[in-house]
Design an enzyme around this catalytic site. Structure first.
Site, PDB file in Angstrom:
ATOM      1  N   GLN A   1       1.823  -6.300  -3.391  1.00  0.00           N
ATOM      2  CA  GLN A   1       2.424  -6.463  -2.054  1.00  0.00           C
ATOM      3  C   GLN A   1       3.760  -5.712  -2.008  1.00  0.00           C
ATOM      4  O   GLN A   1       3.882  -4.696  -2.671  1.00  0.00           O
ATOM      5  CB  GLN A   1       2.574  -7.954  -1.673  1.00  0.00           C
ATOM      6  CG  GLN A   1       1.231  -8.635  -1.423  1.00  0.00           C
ATOM      7  CD  GLN A   1       0.516  -9.049  -2.694  1.00  0.00           C
ATOM      8  OE1 GLN A   1       1.085  -9.725  -3.543  1.00  0.00           O
ATOM      9  NE2 GLN A   1      -0.735  -8.653  -2.848  1.00  0.00           N
TER      10      GLN A   1
ATOM     11  N   LYS B   1       1.813   1.956  -5.174  1.00  0.00           N
ATOM     12  CA  LYS B   1       2.349   1.358  -6.408  1.00  0.00           C
ATOM     13  C   LYS B   1       1.411   1.613  -7.580  1.00  0.00           C
ATOM     14  O   LYS B   1       1.852   1.878  -8.697  1.00  0.00           O
ATOM     15  CB  LYS B   1       2.527  -0.167  -6.227  1.00  0.00           C
ATOM     16  CG  LYS B   1       3.531  -0.529  -5.151  1.00  0.00           C
ATOM     17  CD  LYS B   1       3.600  -2.030  -4.927  1.00  0.00           C
ATOM     18  CE  LYS B   1       2.359  -2.619  -4.306  1.00  0.00           C
ATOM     19  NZ  LYS B   1       2.073  -2.196  -2.925  1.00  0.00           N
TER      20      LYS B   1
ATOM     21  N   GLY C   1      -4.697  -4.325  -3.635  1.00  0.00           N
ATOM     22  CA  GLY C   1      -5.669  -3.273  -3.911  1.00  0.00           C
ATOM     23  C   GLY C   1      -4.869  -2.055  -4.339  1.00  0.00           C
ATOM     24  O   GLY C   1      -4.132  -1.487  -3.529  1.00  0.00           O
ATOM     25  N   HIS C   2      -4.914  -1.721  -5.607  1.00  0.00           N
ATOM     26  CA  HIS C   2      -4.126  -0.598  -6.134  1.00  0.00           C
ATOM     27  C   HIS C   2      -5.086   0.515  -6.554  1.00  0.00           C
ATOM     28  O   HIS C   2      -5.949   0.306  -7.403  1.00  0.00           O
ATOM     29  CB  HIS C   2      -3.271  -1.062  -7.317  1.00  0.00           C
ATOM     30  CG  HIS C   2      -2.232  -2.072  -6.934  1.00  0.00           C
ATOM     31  ND1 HIS C   2      -1.337  -2.607  -7.809  1.00  0.00           N
ATOM     32  CD2 HIS C   2      -1.949  -2.641  -5.730  1.00  0.00           C
ATOM     33  CE1 HIS C   2      -0.548  -3.453  -7.177  1.00  0.00           C
ATOM     34  NE2 HIS C   2      -0.899  -3.499  -5.910  1.00  0.00           N
TER      35      HIS C   2
ATOM     36  N   ASP D   1       0.807  -1.220   0.000  1.00  0.00           N
ATOM     37  CA  ASP D   1       0.000   0.000   0.000  1.00  0.00           C
ATOM     38  C   ASP D   1       0.841   1.270   0.000  1.00  0.00           C
ATOM     39  O   ASP D   1       0.457   2.294   0.576  1.00  0.00           O
ATOM     40  CB  ASP D   1      -0.962   0.000   1.213  1.00  0.00           C
ATOM     41  CG  ASP D   1      -1.824  -1.244   1.247  1.00  0.00           C
ATOM     42  OD1 ASP D   1      -2.222  -1.701   0.162  1.00  0.00           O
ATOM     43  OD2 ASP D   1      -2.080  -1.766   2.346  1.00  0.00           O
TER      44      ASP D   1
HETATM   45  P1  GDP Z   1      -0.765   0.233  -3.551  1.00  0.00           P
HETATM   46  O1  GDP Z   1      -1.354  -1.044  -3.046  1.00  0.00           O
HETATM   47  O2  GDP Z   1       0.712   0.300  -3.317  1.00  0.00           O
HETATM   48  O3  GDP Z   1      -1.120   0.533  -4.979  1.00  0.00           O
HETATM   49  O4  GDP Z   1      -1.387   1.384  -2.667  1.00  0.00           O
HETATM   50  P2  GDP Z   1      -2.959   1.548  -2.259  1.00  0.00           P
HETATM   51  O5  GDP Z   1      -3.689   2.058  -3.432  1.00  0.00           O
HETATM   52  O6  GDP Z   1      -3.447   0.333  -1.576  1.00  0.00           O
HETATM   53  O7  GDP Z   1      -2.842   2.617  -1.116  1.00  0.00           O
HETATM   54  C1  GDP Z   1      -2.328   3.891  -1.344  1.00  0.00           C
HETATM   55  C2  GDP Z   1      -3.437   4.916  -1.014  1.00  0.00           C
HETATM   56  O8  GDP Z   1      -2.875   6.191  -0.931  1.00  0.00           O
HETATM   57  C3  GDP Z   1      -4.495   5.011  -2.094  1.00  0.00           C
HETATM   58  O9  GDP Z   1      -5.714   5.339  -1.493  1.00  0.00           O
HETATM   59  C4  GDP Z   1      -4.006   6.162  -2.973  1.00  0.00           C
HETATM   60  O10 GDP Z   1      -5.037   6.832  -3.655  1.00  0.00           O
HETATM   61  C5  GDP Z   1      -3.395   7.050  -1.933  1.00  0.00           C
HETATM   62  N1  GDP Z   1      -2.230   7.837  -2.372  1.00  0.00           N
HETATM   63  C6  GDP Z   1      -1.261   7.504  -3.262  1.00  0.00           C
HETATM   64  N2  GDP Z   1      -0.323   8.475  -3.304  1.00  0.00           N
HETATM   65  C7  GDP Z   1      -0.717   9.431  -2.441  1.00  0.00           C
HETATM   66  C8  GDP Z   1      -0.151  10.666  -2.002  1.00  0.00           C
HETATM   67  O11 GDP Z   1       0.918  11.069  -2.420  1.00  0.00           O
HETATM   68  N3  GDP Z   1      -0.844  11.366  -1.054  1.00  0.00           N
HETATM   69  C9  GDP Z   1      -2.023  10.943  -0.546  1.00  0.00           C
HETATM   70  N4  GDP Z   1      -2.625  11.699   0.383  1.00  0.00           N
HETATM   71  N5  GDP Z   1      -2.595   9.778  -0.924  1.00  0.00           N
HETATM   72  C10 GDP Z   1      -1.927   9.029  -1.840  1.00  0.00           C
HETATM   73  P1  IMO Z   2      -0.983  -4.266  -2.168  1.00  0.00           P
HETATM   74  O1  IMO Z   2      -0.560  -4.809  -3.526  1.00  0.00           O
HETATM   75  C1  IMO Z   2      -0.901  -4.757   2.178  1.00  0.00           C
HETATM   76  C2  IMO Z   2      -0.842  -8.877   3.677  1.00  0.00           C
HETATM   77  C3  IMO Z   2      -2.060  -9.375   4.444  1.00  0.00           C
HETATM   78  C4  IMO Z   2      -1.390 -10.355   5.397  1.00  0.00           C
HETATM   79  C5  IMO Z   2      -0.290 -10.980   4.523  1.00  0.00           C
HETATM   80  C6  IMO Z   2      -0.676 -12.316   3.894  1.00  0.00           C
HETATM   81  O2  IMO Z   2      -2.257  -3.517  -2.187  1.00  0.00           O
HETATM   82  O3  IMO Z   2       0.158  -3.515  -1.547  1.00  0.00           O
HETATM   83  P2  IMO Z   2      -2.319 -12.985   1.912  1.00  0.00           P
HETATM   84  O4  IMO Z   2      -3.786 -12.791   1.744  1.00  0.00           O
HETATM   85  O5  IMO Z   2      -1.486 -12.371   0.836  1.00  0.00           O
HETATM   86  O6  IMO Z   2      -1.947 -14.431   2.149  1.00  0.00           O
HETATM   87  O7  IMO Z   2      -1.962 -12.218   3.290  1.00  0.00           O
HETATM   88  O8  IMO Z   2      -0.032 -10.035   3.496  1.00  0.00           O
HETATM   89  N1  IMO Z   2      -1.141  -8.338   2.338  1.00  0.00           N
HETATM   90  C7  IMO Z   2      -1.102  -7.038   2.029  1.00  0.00           C
HETATM   91  N2  IMO Z   2      -0.891  -5.950   2.804  1.00  0.00           N
HETATM   92  N3  IMO Z   2      -1.076  -4.603   0.845  1.00  0.00           N
HETATM   93  C8  IMO Z   2      -1.248  -5.674   0.049  1.00  0.00           C
HETATM   94  O9  IMO Z   2      -1.279  -5.593  -1.307  1.00  0.00           O
HETATM   95  C9  IMO Z   2      -1.334  -6.956   0.640  1.00  0.00           C
HETATM   96  N4  IMO Z   2      -1.522  -8.206   0.160  1.00  0.00           N
HETATM   97  C10 IMO Z   2      -1.392  -9.034   1.210  1.00  0.00           C
HETATM   98  O10 IMO Z   2      -2.680  -8.318   5.125  1.00  0.00           O
HETATM   99  O11 IMO Z   2      -0.752  -9.679   6.445  1.00  0.00           O
HETATM  100 MG    MG Z   3      -2.888  -1.671  -1.755  1.00  0.00          MG
END
Ligand code: GDP
Ligand code: IMO
Ligand code: MG
Length: 426
Positions: free
Chosen positions: A224, A16, A40-41, A13
């Site tokens: 991840q 990416k 979840g991206h 998170d």
């Molecule tokens: P990922 O799994 O690495 O793609 O990241 P996620 O999408 O799960 O979580 C990142 C969260 O931060 C999302 O809700 C994005 O919309 C938000 N986000 C990304 N870059 C920024 C930033 O620079 N500032 C803020 N405030 N939110 C951001």
């Molecule tokens: P993105 O791509 C954050 C964590 C789960 C758990 C561990 C194992 O959005 O960054 P799993 O279901 O993969 O066997 O769970 O990994 N986990 C993540 N944490 N972002 C993710 O994906 C994750 N995908 C799995 O919370 O601790």
């Molecule tokens: Mg994510």
């Protein structure tokens, strides 16, 4: 033209999705190389939010072909739902290609994921319960079903019958659950899902190499992150695949010499979902501020993320493990909430200083962070578009990360929107 890898440097998170989307504006192929719908991206374009689980983050551009590589585990029902959601919102998903070698997530994988967690009790990992671990376990045990099996009903049924005998014994005799019905699963996968997934299946390896051979840009999107890596993460509190850059080769079908650029995504602080060690974790009011200002709730499961200060021991290790060539720092705007900002420079345990990750995890569980405290900037960064629009204290923060990590910072993200970033690239 060689490929670029986008890799998370912490526990996921980091943003990416946003950075992949940003970098994909000049790219021909975006390939997801591991994980499944545990990811979840999130991408925000013109105020519209897209939360992607399986479809690569390049999908929002019409010039990009999104590819799901062999290293990904795919629940075809989830994939189809995600494509439908995107189509409803005006995004064309017809270019999507799914590797025939990608393994399928099956109904028993969900059951086993849930049951394993239940049996682990207070040692549970806190998985996303999406069947990810059990699907990769079957791949390693050589009893997995692959996407290409959807094209051959006879083979699919034969493999399913064999594997279900063992799974049903496990489910009913060990976990005291009802056995699953092979006919029902085959009807769903072959009858309903296969006809709709079949047109997406293809030879992803050939596609990637054709693009590389003709000088097109290819981006490899990790899910991840480094410290959730099965080999290099905080085992057993990890996922069951290899998000590190090496996984991009295996999960796509290219060699290391095909990669020229590895962009490490660093959230300006640290978060983690699920169990496991977290040396810089905050509790109480400071944690609440990061959660609220950063909206730190899982894109996927809605769980509140654990939060803490930036940990440079982790980032140094991530640079080593992934041969990171540059960093993108995200969510810098969230740190505007603080008068003073702490950064973990090293760990201390039993009177010893660790500048690098201790290899023994029992040590990691008891380390104390050694912090450096930096002045905050207390001003809104969300409209900044160039380095000189960032306050000196924010620039100093980025410089510290860069000098400690030993690689340049190319981007600072200052908000979720596609346009909200500052580029330091030459
Ligand atoms: P990922 O799994 O690495 O793609 O990241 P996620 O999408 O799960 O979580 C990142 C969260 O931060 C999302 O809700 C994005 O919309 C938000 N986000 C990304 N870059 C920024 C930033 O620079 N500032 C803020 N405030 N939110 C951001
Ligand atoms: P993105 O791509 C954050 C964590 C789960 C758990 C561990 C194992 O959005 O960054 P799993 O279901 O993969 O066997 O769970 O990994 N986990 C993540 N944490 N972002 C993710 O994906 C994750 N995908 C799995 O919370 O601790
Ligand atoms: Mg994510």
């Amino acid at each position: 033209m060689p490929a670029t890898v986008v890799v998370g440097t912490q526990w996921g998170d980091e943003g990416k999705g946003k950075l992949t989307d940003l970098l994909a504006k000049d790219v021909r192929l975006v390939v997801r190389y591991q994980g499944g719908h545990n990811a979840g991206h999130t991408i925000v374009v013109d105020g519209e939010t897209f939360a992607l689980q399986l479809v690569p983050s390049g999908v929002l551009y019409s010039h990009t072909t999104p590819v799901i590589g062999n290293g990904v585990v795919v629940d075809p029902a989830v994939l189809l739902e995600e494509c439908e959601m995107l189509e409803r919102r005006g995004i064309d998903t017809s270019r999507l290609v799914v590797s025939g070698n990608a393994h399928l997530i099956m109904p028993y994988h969900y059951e086993i994921d849930r049951m394993t967690e239940r049996f682990l009790g207070h040692n549970k990992l806190g998985t996303t319960k999406r069947g990810i671990g059990p699907a990769y376990a079957d791949k390693a045990s050589r009893i997995g079903l692959r996407a290409q099996d959807l094209l051959d009903p006879k083979i699919f049924r034969e493999k399913l019958d064999v594997v279900l005998r063992e799974k049903n014994a496990l489910l009913s005799r060990v976990y005291n659950r009802l056995p699953l019905d092979a006919g029902e699963i085959a009807d769903l996968y072959l009858g309903e899902l296969a006809p709709r997934v079949a047109p997406m299946l293809g030879d992803a390896v050939a596609l990637v190499h054709e693009a590389l051979d003709t000088g097109e840009q290819v981006m490899l999107e990790g899910a991840q992150a480094t410290f959730l890596d099965l080999d290099h993460g905080t085992y057993p509190f990890v996922t069951s695949s290899n998000p590190t850059a090496g996984g991009a080769c295996v999960g796509t079908g290219i060699g290391p010499r095909d990669i020229s650029r590895v962009v490490g995504i660093v959230k300006a602080y640290t978060t983690r979902v699920g169990s496991g060690p977290f040396p810089t974790e905050l509790h109480g009011e400071m944690a609440d501020i990061l959660v609220e200002r950063g909206h730190e709730y899982g894109t996927n499961t809605g769980r509140r993320r654990r939060t803490g200060w930036l940990d440079l021991v982790m980032i140094r290790q991530a640079v080593r493990l992934n041969s990171i060539s540059e960093l993108a720092i995200t969510k810098l705007d969230v740190l505007s909430a603080f008068d003073r900002i702490k950064v973990c420079m090293a760990y201390e345990a039993d009177g010893r200083r660790f500048d690098h990750m201790p290899y023994h995890q029992s040590v990691l569980h008891k380390v104390e962070p050694i912090y450096e405290e930096l002045p905050g900037w207390r001003s809104d960064l969300t409209d900044a578009t160039s380095a000189d629009e960032l306050p000196a204290a924010a620039r100093a923060y980025l410089e510290l990360v860069s000098s400690e990590a030993g690689v340049p910072v190319s981007f600072a993200s200052v908000g979720p929107g596609r346009q909200q970033y500052v580029s330091f690239a030459a």
